[in-house]
Design a protein around this motif. Structure first.
Motif, mmCIF file in Angstrom:
data_model
loop_
_atom_site.group_PDB
_atom_site.id
_atom_site.type_symbol
_atom_site.label_atom_id
_atom_site.label_comp_id
_atom_site.label_asym_id
_atom_site.label_seq_id
_atom_site.Cartn_x
_atom_site.Cartn_y
_atom_site.Cartn_z
ATOM 1 N N LEU A 1 0.630 -1.084 -0.056
ATOM 2 C CA LEU A 1 -0.038 -0.311 -0.146
ATOM 3 C C LEU A 1 0.891 1.096 0.002
ATOM 4 O O LEU A 1 0.481 2.374 -0.646
ATOM 5 N N TYR B 1 0.606 -3.675 -11.204
ATOM 6 C CA TYR B 1 -0.397 -4.102 -10.313
ATOM 7 C C TYR B 1 -0.398 -5.572 -10.642
ATOM 8 O O TYR B 1 -0.683 -6.524 -9.847
ATOM 9 N N ARG C 1 -8.512 3.043 1.320
ATOM 10 C CA ARG C 1 -8.121 1.419 1.766
ATOM 11 C C ARG C 1 -7.301 1.242 2.364
ATOM 12 O O ARG C 1 -7.401 0.239 3.265
ATOM 13 N N SER D 1 2.077 1.736 -3.424
ATOM 14 C CA SER D 1 0.889 2.089 -4.365
ATOM 15 C C SER D 1 0.337 3.615 -4.081
ATOM 16 O O SER D 1 0.124 4.261 -5.106
ATOM 17 N N HIS E 1 -7.110 8.663 -7.533
ATOM 18 C CA HIS E 1 -6.745 7.339 -7.367
ATOM 19 C C HIS E 1 -5.948 7.205 -6.069
ATOM 20 O O HIS E 1 -5.999 6.346 -5.401
ATOM 21 N N PHE F 1 -6.567 -3.265 -7.945
ATOM 22 C CA PHE F 1 -5.953 -2.229 -8.429
ATOM 23 C C PHE F 1 -5.550 -2.297 -10.026
ATOM 24 O O PHE F 1 -5.690 -1.553 -10.672
ATOM 25 N N VAL G 1 -6.771 4.782 -2.757
ATOM 26 C CA VAL G 1 -5.879 3.818 -2.254
ATOM 27 C C VAL G 1 -5.667 4.339 -0.663
ATOM 28 O O VAL G 1 -5.602 3.383 0.154
#
Length: 170
Positions: free
Chosen positions: A10, A115, A60, A13, A53, A134, A57
């Motif tokens: 994460l 991803y 999340r 990301s 985006h 993703f 992320v």
């Protein structure tokens, strides 16, 4: 409790999306300086998309706090830069919206590949699941850009034909 691998994934990301947003913003600034407002607007839109985006992320990632705070040299990408950060050599101040969309499409494809590879290769099932989600989002971005490309005019001139070349000072 989150695994270290999920938190690390994460963190990567979020960095990937934030860096992409920053780079698109820089490109928009360059296009404005060179009086290419149409492409500047497009790059600002791409920056907004990347930032949205990144926010998604980050939302999340709330369940996986705290995320590791990595130094720039600790990130592990499949390229020298984060996957969605394009090489500036692929840009030019005379680029058209068509060129800008091709540039963005290549970036999104690299993001999807990153991803998708994580989803296929990670030994951690939680990372595979998140990376797969993703990758699906990136696939949607690719599809949107491919559709957008069909709606903008293809340039008739190459940007190498500069009507106002830089002055050479001896």
């Amino acid at each position: 409790m989150p695994t270290t691998k999920v938190a690390l994934f994460l963190a990567h990301s979020i960095a990937l999306e934030v860096e992409a947003g920053d780079r698109y913003e820089e490109l928009a600034d360059v296009m404005e300086v060179h009086n290419n407002p149409e492409v500047a607007v497009l790059f600002r839109q791409m920056s907004d998309f990347s930032r949205k985006h990144a926010q998604s992320v980050q939302e999340r990632a709330e369940a996986f706090q705290p995320l590791p705070e990595l130094k720039s040299w600790e990130y592990r990408w499949n390229a020298p830069e984060p996957p969605e950060v394009g090489d500036f050599t692929g840009t030019h101040y005379l680029m058209t919206p068509f060129h800008a969309l091709q540039f963005a499409l290549a970036n999104e494809r690299r993001g999807w590949e990153y991803y998708n590879n994580m989803a296929a290769d990670s030994p951690d099932p939680d990372v595979r699941s998140l990376a797969g989600a993703f990758a699906e989002e990136e696939a949607e971005h690719v599809k949107e850009l491919e559709e957008w490309l069909t709606k903008v005019p293809r340039p008739t001139a190459d940007w190498a034909e500069d009507p106002d070349p830089a002055a050479v000072i001896d």
